[in-house]
Write a protein that holds these residues in place. Structure first.
Motif, PDB file in Angstrom:
ATOM      1  N   ASP A 243       0.811  -1.228   0.000  1.00  0.00           N
ATOM      2  CA  ASP A 243       0.000   0.000   0.000  1.00  0.00           C
ATOM      3  C   ASP A 243       0.840   1.271   0.000  1.00  0.00           C
ATOM      4  N   ILE A 244       2.020   1.204  -0.647  1.00  0.00           N
ATOM      5  CA  ILE A 244       2.801   2.436  -0.805  1.00  0.00           C
ATOM      6  C   ILE A 244       1.987   3.456  -1.590  1.00  0.00           C
ATOM      7  N   VAL A 245       1.312   2.948  -2.597  1.00  0.00           N
ATOM      8  CA  VAL A 245       0.437   3.784  -3.423  1.00  0.00           C
ATOM      9  C   VAL A 245      -0.958   3.171  -3.401  1.00  0.00           C
ATOM     10  N   GLY A 246      -1.952   3.995  -3.347  1.00  0.00           N
ATOM     11  CA  GLY A 246      -3.317   3.497  -3.396  1.00  0.00           C
ATOM     12  C   GLY A 246      -4.268   4.573  -3.856  1.00  0.00           C
ATOM     13  N   PHE A 247      -5.445   4.156  -4.207  1.00  0.00           N
ATOM     14  CA  PHE A 247      -6.472   5.143  -4.540  1.00  0.00           C
ATOM     15  C   PHE A 247      -7.822   4.620  -4.093  1.00  0.00           C
ATOM     16  N   ARG A 248      -8.739   5.523  -3.968  1.00  0.00           N
ATOM     17  CA  ARG A 248     -10.057   5.195  -3.424  1.00  0.00           C
ATOM     18  C   ARG A 248     -11.125   5.607  -4.425  1.00  0.00           C
ATOM     19  N   VAL A 249     -12.092   4.730  -4.624  1.00  0.00           N
ATOM     20  CA  VAL A 249     -13.235   5.017  -5.486  1.00  0.00           C
ATOM     21  C   VAL A 249     -14.458   5.180  -4.592  1.00  0.00           C
ATOM     22  N   ILE A 250     -15.092   6.348  -4.645  1.00  0.00           N
ATOM     23  CA  ILE A 250     -16.273   6.634  -3.831  1.00  0.00           C
ATOM     24  C   ILE A 250     -17.495   6.602  -4.741  1.00  0.00           C
ATOM     25  N   THR A 251     -18.463   5.758  -4.399  1.00  0.00           N
ATOM     26  CA  THR A 251     -19.684   5.649  -5.193  1.00  0.00           C
ATOM     27  C   THR A 251     -20.843   6.297  -4.434  1.00  0.00           C
ATOM     28  N   LEU A 252     -21.878   6.669  -5.165  1.00  0.00           N
ATOM     29  CA  LEU A 252     -23.041   7.250  -4.503  1.00  0.00           C
ATOM     30  C   LEU A 252     -23.842   6.190  -3.748  1.00  0.00           C
ATOM     31  N   TYR A 253     -23.901   4.994  -4.319  1.00  0.00           N
ATOM     32  CA  TYR A 253     -24.756   3.955  -3.751  1.00  0.00           C
ATOM     33  C   TYR A 253     -23.938   2.714  -3.426  1.00  0.00           C
ATOM     34  N   ALA A 254     -24.409   1.969  -2.414  1.00  0.00           N
ATOM     35  CA  ALA A 254     -23.663   0.799  -1.943  1.00  0.00           C
ATOM     36  C   ALA A 254     -23.540  -0.278  -3.012  1.00  0.00           C
ATOM     37  N   ASP A 255     -24.595  -0.478  -3.829  1.00  0.00           N
ATOM     38  CA  ASP A 255     -24.532  -1.561  -4.804  1.00  0.00           C
ATOM     39  C   ASP A 255     -23.637  -1.232  -5.995  1.00  0.00           C
ATOM     40  N   THR A 256     -23.299   0.045  -6.156  1.00  0.00           N
ATOM     41  CA  THR A 256     -22.389   0.421  -7.239  1.00  0.00           C
ATOM     42  C   THR A 256     -20.968  -0.036  -6.950  1.00  0.00           C
ATOM     43  N   VAL A 257     -20.673  -0.307  -5.678  1.00  0.00           N
ATOM     44  CA  VAL A 257     -19.347  -0.811  -5.306  1.00  0.00           C
ATOM     45  C   VAL A 257     -19.018  -2.072  -6.094  1.00  0.00           C
ATOM     46  N   ASP A 258     -19.986  -2.980  -6.223  1.00  0.00           N
ATOM     47  CA  ASP A 258     -19.743  -4.232  -6.952  1.00  0.00           C
ATOM     48  C   ASP A 258     -19.560  -3.999  -8.449  1.00  0.00           C
ATOM     49  N   GLU A 259     -20.241  -3.000  -8.986  1.00  0.00           N
ATOM     50  CA  GLU A 259     -20.063  -2.680 -10.400  1.00  0.00           C
ATOM     51  C   GLU A 259     -18.647  -2.170 -10.666  1.00  0.00           C
ATOM     52  N   VAL A 260     -18.160  -1.310  -9.763  1.00  0.00           N
ATOM     53  CA  VAL A 260     -16.784  -0.807  -9.886  1.00  0.00           C
ATOM     54  C   VAL A 260     -15.800  -1.958  -9.706  1.00  0.00           C
ATOM     55  N   ALA A 261     -16.103  -2.849  -8.772  1.00  0.00           N
ATOM     56  CA  ALA A 261     -15.207  -3.983  -8.500  1.00  0.00           C
ATOM     57  C   ALA A 261     -14.996  -4.848  -9.741  1.00  0.00           C
ATOM     58  N   LYS A 262     -16.054  -5.067 -10.516  1.00  0.00           N
ATOM     59  CA  LYS A 262     -15.938  -5.869 -11.740  1.00  0.00           C
ATOM     60  C   LYS A 262     -14.964  -5.230 -12.722  1.00  0.00           C
ATOM     61  N   ILE A 263     -15.018  -3.910 -12.814  1.00  0.00           N
ATOM     62  CA  ILE A 263     -14.102  -3.197 -13.720  1.00  0.00           C
ATOM     63  C   ILE A 263     -12.667  -3.339 -13.226  1.00  0.00           C
ATOM     64  N   ILE A 264     -12.469  -3.152 -11.915  1.00  0.00           N
ATOM     65  CA  ILE A 264     -11.130  -3.273 -11.335  1.00  0.00           C
ATOM     66  C   ILE A 264     -10.566  -4.665 -11.593  1.00  0.00           C
ATOM     67  N   GLU A 265     -11.383  -5.670 -11.375  1.00  0.00           N
ATOM     68  CA  GLU A 265     -10.928  -7.053 -11.560  1.00  0.00           C
ATOM     69  C   GLU A 265     -10.577  -7.360 -13.013  1.00  0.00           C
ATOM     70  N   SER A 266     -11.242  -6.695 -13.940  1.00  0.00           N
ATOM     71  CA  SER A 266     -10.958  -6.950 -15.354  1.00  0.00           C
ATOM     72  C   SER A 266      -9.722  -6.186 -15.852  1.00  0.00           C
TER      73      SER A 266
END
Length: 319
Positions: A25-48
């Motif tokens: 974790d020398i470098v990191g970034f945070r993605v803030i979503t408006l809604y809780a279920d959007t977290v999983d949508e962002v996660a799919k993109i990150i994983e791909s």
């Protein structure tokens, strides 16, 4: 990104790193979503897009004990994918890992306040304070779910309104921001009136997707409650609305602004409805409920007089 002092303290405290590549974790970034279920949508993109270190990643939403509340977030430890590693600009960092945190805006608020108070562990706060932490965390979790459900309900409501408009079944569609948005998009008469005004004063129509809440207030206090009532009066007073708007805008030099919106049809329909009242005192009483940038009795008198005068002029022009 960790600063030098913070990184040095972590290395000393953990006493397990042999090189910088071991620190995830020398470098990191945070993605803030408006809604809780959007977290999983962002996660799919990150994983791909990145390699995910499953062993060191953690979904705190699932890790939390079921009888407790607290900070929920999805933490990934990731590294560049093979395709990205082969890019020349990434050669020096291809072996490094980094952290990605994904959370809703309410989860983020909880985490920031908790961090500010200095309580990272669930057992850190004094016992009476712990209970208050759990209560607040539970409220935030419920709020997250409620916002998500409100969003879903609004989308469902939009579909219902769209169906009613397409079927010309407007008598039960109550005026609100969502119904007026759909009405503007789907009722050709609104665009026709706005286009006619635009052509006469030689300005363009700005195709905005939003609707100002002021419009809802104007329509309500002009006596409208359903879309059917609005459509009926738009049809009945179509020509008068256009003529009134042209005279009014020219008299106000509003054409210097360069554009109008489709809401203009509603604005001048409301003025027509006020003019039909026929006397200044009653018009003034109605105007006081309009969202206007005026407030003195004299200003209301002048506006009421102008409404009546403009309406009289368009009637005289049609004799």
């Amino acid at each position: 990104m960790k600063f030098k002092d913070s990184l040095s303290k972590k290395i000393e405290r953990k006493n397990k790193y042999s090189c910088l590549r071991d620190i995830t974790d020398i470098v990191g970034f945070r993605v803030i979503t408006l809604y809780a279920d959007t977290v999983d949508e962002v996660a799919k993109i990150i994983e791909s897009e990145f390699k995910i270190d499953e062993q060191n990643s953690i979904d705190k939403r699932k890790a939390l004990e079921p009888n407790r509340f607290g900070y929920l977030s999805l933490h990934y430890v990731a590294s560049l994918s093979d395709n990205r590693c082969h890019l020349p600009e990434n050669h020096l960092i291809s072996d490094f890992s980094f952290e990605i945190q994904i959370r809703s805006i309410l989860q983020h608020a909880w985490a920031e306040i908790e961090h500010e108070l200095g309580y990272k562990s669930k057992n850190s706060p004094p016992q009476p304070i712990q209970r208050r932490f759990y209560r607040l965390a539970g409220l935030l979790e419920v709020t997250d779910e409620e916002f998500k459900q409100i969003r879903n309900d609004i989308e469902e409501y939009k579909i219902q309104v769209e169906d009613s408009i397409n079927q010309n079944n407007l008598n039960k569609v109550i005026i609100d921001l969502e119904s007026i948005k759909e009405f503007i998009q789907r009722e050709p008469l609104i665009k026709q009136i706005s286009q006619a005004i635009s052509n006469k004063i030689n300005v363009r129509i700005y195709e905005n997707q939003g609707v100002e809440s002021d419009i809802i207030e104007r329509l309500f206090f002009s006596g409208f409650s359903t879309l059917e009532e609005i459509k009926r009066d738009l049809e009945q007073y179509r020509d008068k609305i256009i003529e009134f708007a042209v005279l009014w805008i020219r008299g106000s030099n509003r054409n210097n602004f360069g554009f109008i919106t489709c809401e203009v049809a509603f604005i001048y329909l409301c003025y027509i409805k006020l003019a039909l009242i026929g006397n200044a005192p009653d018009i003034i009483e109605r105007l006081k409920f309009f969202p206007l940038n005026i407030g003195t009795e004299e200003q209301f008198k002048q506006l009421a007089a102008r409404i009546l005068k403009t309406y009289e002029e368009i009637n005289l022009s049609n004799l």
